[in-house]
Every structure is written in C-alpha cells, then in structure tokens.
Design a protein around this motif. Structure first.
Motif, mmCIF file in Angstrom:
data_model
loop_
_atom_site.group_PDB
_atom_site.id
_atom_site.type_symbol
_atom_site.label_atom_id
_atom_site.label_comp_id
_atom_site.label_asym_id
_atom_site.label_seq_id
_atom_site.Cartn_x
_atom_site.Cartn_y
_atom_site.Cartn_z
ATOM 1 N N PHE A 168 0.832 -1.185 0.000
ATOM 2 C CA PHE A 168 0.000 0.000 0.000
ATOM 3 C C PHE A 168 0.884 1.259 0.000
ATOM 4 O O PHE A 168 1.914 1.297 0.640
ATOM 5 C CB PHE A 168 -0.829 -0.039 1.283
ATOM 6 C CG PHE A 168 -1.655 1.162 1.518
ATOM 7 C CD1 PHE A 168 -2.928 1.232 0.997
ATOM 8 C CD2 PHE A 168 -1.153 2.228 2.239
ATOM 9 C CE1 PHE A 168 -3.697 2.359 1.204
ATOM 10 C CE2 PHE A 168 -1.912 3.347 2.454
ATOM 11 C CZ PHE A 168 -3.184 3.408 1.932
ATOM 12 N N SER A 169 0.516 2.281 -0.777
ATOM 13 C CA SER A 169 1.262 3.541 -0.650
ATOM 14 C C SER A 169 0.303 4.713 -0.559
ATOM 15 O O SER A 169 -0.805 4.670 -1.097
ATOM 16 C CB SER A 169 2.244 3.698 -1.796
ATOM 17 O OG SER A 169 1.530 3.888 -2.973
ATOM 18 N N PHE A 170 0.770 5.775 0.119
ATOM 19 C CA PHE A 170 -0.087 6.946 0.328
ATOM 20 C C PHE A 170 0.048 7.929 -0.812
ATOM 21 O O PHE A 170 1.107 8.051 -1.414
ATOM 22 C CB PHE A 170 0.305 7.645 1.637
ATOM 23 C CG PHE A 170 0.008 6.810 2.838
ATOM 24 C CD1 PHE A 170 -1.290 6.652 3.277
ATOM 25 C CD2 PHE A 170 1.026 6.155 3.499
ATOM 26 C CE1 PHE A 170 -1.567 5.860 4.377
ATOM 27 C CE2 PHE A 170 0.764 5.371 4.599
ATOM 28 C CZ PHE A 170 -0.537 5.222 5.041
ATOM 29 N N ASN A 171 -1.026 8.660 -1.037
ATOM 30 C CA ASN A 171 -1.012 9.703 -2.052
ATOM 31 C C ASN A 171 -0.437 10.990 -1.480
ATOM 32 O O ASN A 171 -0.883 11.459 -0.431
ATOM 33 C CB ASN A 171 -2.462 9.937 -2.499
ATOM 34 C CG ASN A 171 -2.566 10.935 -3.637
ATOM 35 O OD1 ASN A 171 -1.892 10.792 -4.632
ATOM 36 N ND2 ASN A 171 -3.394 11.930 -3.436
ATOM 37 N N SER A 172 0.518 11.551 -2.117
ATOM 38 C CA SER A 172 1.095 12.904 -1.891
ATOM 39 C C SER A 172 1.323 13.350 -0.442
ATOM 40 O O SER A 172 1.215 14.530 -0.162
ATOM 41 C CB SER A 172 0.295 13.969 -2.621
ATOM 42 O OG SER A 172 -1.037 13.751 -2.701
ATOM 43 N N ILE A 173 1.694 12.453 0.448
ATOM 44 C CA ILE A 173 1.904 12.916 1.821
ATOM 45 C C ILE A 173 3.217 13.678 1.976
ATOM 46 O O ILE A 173 3.404 14.396 2.945
ATOM 47 C CB ILE A 173 1.861 11.773 2.868
ATOM 48 C CG1 ILE A 173 2.899 10.716 2.543
ATOM 49 C CG2 ILE A 173 0.481 11.220 3.035
ATOM 50 C CD1 ILE A 173 3.161 9.763 3.690
ATOM 51 N N ASN A 174 4.115 13.493 1.034
ATOM 52 C CA ASN A 174 5.409 14.167 1.204
ATOM 53 C C ASN A 174 5.591 15.391 0.313
ATOM 54 O O ASN A 174 6.676 15.919 0.175
ATOM 55 C CB ASN A 174 6.556 13.162 0.982
ATOM 56 C CG ASN A 174 6.554 12.122 2.082
ATOM 57 O OD1 ASN A 174 6.356 12.450 3.250
ATOM 58 N ND2 ASN A 174 6.693 10.860 1.708
ATOM 59 N N GLU A 175 4.476 15.832 -0.307
ATOM 60 C CA GLU A 175 4.605 17.009 -1.194
ATOM 61 C C GLU A 175 4.646 18.282 -0.393
ATOM 62 O O GLU A 175 4.058 18.363 0.668
ATOM 63 C CB GLU A 175 3.414 17.059 -2.154
ATOM 64 C CG GLU A 175 3.619 16.095 -3.294
ATOM 65 C CD GLU A 175 2.371 15.931 -4.150
ATOM 66 O OE1 GLU A 175 1.413 16.726 -3.993
ATOM 67 O OE2 GLU A 175 2.367 14.981 -4.923
#
Ligand code: PGA
Length: 276
Positions: A269-276
């Motif tokens: 699973f990966s998260f959308n744009s949490i590090n932007e």
C-alpha cells in the motif's frame, strides 16, 4: 479505489490501524482526520496497543475530528457537558491512551456560542495545519459521511446540519439508550465537516462492518454519485482511497472478485502525496 475485504471486524480493524500506523511512521507530524461511532472503536484499540507495545509515537500528530453534536461538548480537562459528546468518545477511546498533545487535537466545539464563526475557523485551522493527510470515515445507514445527511451538497463545507430520523434512531440505539437519556433530549443538530472539506484530504480510509451496512456500502461504492448518499462522493475523490470492509458489509457488492484480484496484484500500500 482499493477495496479490502476481511472476514471479521477484528481483522478489518487491524488492517485499518496498520494503514494509520504506517502513515504516522512515515510522516510523524502527519494530520489525521478522525471519526467517531461504533465502527472505528476496534481500529483505535489497535492503535493504542501499537502505541503501548510497539512505540507508535503520536507526539507530533495533529488530529481533526469530523463532527460533534451541537449543544454537547467537552473542554479537555474540564468536566464533561454530556457523556455522549464525541469529544468525550475520542478522549476515552483514543486520546487518553496515547501520547498526543492536547493542543494538537481539534474537535468541533459543540458548545460554541457562534457556530457559524466556529465552522469558518475550523476550516481555517485545517488549512493552517497543511490539510488532512488521511481522513478516516465510517458510513451511516442513510449513506452519510460525518453528519452530511441525504441532500447535503457534495461541495459543502463545515457547517451546522439537522440530523435525519434514521441517524437519530441509530444514535439512540448506540449511545443514548445505554446512558438512559430520553430520546427527546438527544441533540438534533450537529457541526460537521462538509463533503467538499472531506474531499480535500490527501487520502481517505473508509470502514464499514456488519450486515446492516451492506446495502448502503454497495450503493455508495458501486451506485450513482448522488447527494442522497453523500458517501458516494468517494467516487469523485482525487487522492488515494482505501475502503476496508468486513465480509458482511461487503456482501452486496457486485465486484468483489475484482477487488480481491486487485489487492493481490497491487501488493504494498502507498499513500497519495503525503510528502509534497
Ligand atoms: P457507526 O456510525 O460507526 O456507529 O455505525 C457510522 C456513521 O454514522 O458514520
């Protein structure tokens, strides 16, 4: 949309807590949108266990709750206004067991003297915190997200809503009856984040369990997008969506085979744009 189906409520809760924990580990100062109701209780218990046994650290996490009854609330540290406040629920089920800072907790103030101003300020607080990284959601039997009852605009913002009879009946069964509070003393209004507010989160994690949610889950995920089932706005979401269901809540979905196949192929699973 990732739809994850697990056999039991416990497995659903463990999966959901795993997603939240993984976000907290990847981004220790993440912003979580939190929900109340019976659905997320198992998820909160698992997060508490992870905090105690696996050092899951909430010291930099900020939270924003979806909703609160109007006329009901609690100042953390001061006596409860009414046992059924969502503020109290969050304190008892999660906050008092983990190392979150009081100043990082945001719950709509059901005791506010000026609800309209409060709602605007709540939206501003979310913006100032950088937006919500992951919004946890249940679904009401009338298809609501938070207290966005049927007919709420899918672009709605944080505001005061009138609760439907179905919601009052469900709340009476799950909270008020147990506490011996008469039905006519239940709050009929609530402050709720809007559907438009919720859709601005970067990721959504929606949970549902039990046979009584099966029909509305199928309508929200696989039926037409409609303000009559505000959770159907999930189909318009731009970010990452994960829906975790137990077997019973998934029992009226048409595309179960595909969801299972998709989960197998996608793997991690990966998260959308949490590090932007
Ligand atoms: P429940 O409520 O978790 O108590 O079923 C869900 C909701 O109303 O969003």
């Amino acid at each position: 949309m990732n739809v994850i189906i697990r056999d039991t409520y416990e497995e659903m809760s463990r999966y959901a807590a795993g997603i939240i924990a993984s976000l907290v580990r990847q981004k220790p100062d993440c912003v979580l949108g939190l929900a109340t109701g019976s659905t997320p209780i198992g998820t909160y218990r698992e997060l508490v266990r992870m905090h105690k046994e696996e050092d899951l650290d909430f010291s930099q996490v900020k939270t924003f709750n979806l909703d609160e009854y109007l006329g009901v609330g609690m100042d953390l540290g001061k006596p409860y206004n009414m046992d059924q406040s969502y503020a109290r629920f969050m304190h008892e089920e999660l906050f008092k067991h983990i190392n979150i800072k009081k100043e990082n907790i945001h719950i709509p103030d059901g005791l506010t003297k000026n609800p309209e101003e409060f709602c605007k300020a709540y939206e501003e607080e979310i913006r100032k915190a950088g937006g919500i990284d992951l919004q946890l959601l249940g679904i009401g039997r009338d298809g609501h997200w938070a207290f966005n009852e049927p007919g709420s605009s899918l672009a709605s913002r944080t505001r005061v809503e009138v609760l439907t009879k179905q919601t009052l009946d469900d709340n009476y069964e799950s909270f008020y009856k147990k506490a011996g509070i008469p039905r006519d003393q239940m709050p009929h209004f609530a402050i709720t984040m809007g559907i438009g507010t919720i859709l601005e989160a970067r990721n959504i994690l929606m949970l549902a369990n039990g046979r009584r949610k099966a029909s509305v889950v199928a309508k929200a995920l696989e039926g037409p997008v409609t303000s009559q089932i505000t959770a159907s706005a999930i189909q318009l979401f731009k970010g990452g969506v994960t829906v975790v269901l137990d077997r019973e809540a998934a029992s009226e979905l048409k595309n179960v085979e595909h969801y299972i196949h998709r989960e197998k192929l996608l793997g991690t699973f990966s998260f959308n744009s949490i590090n932007e």
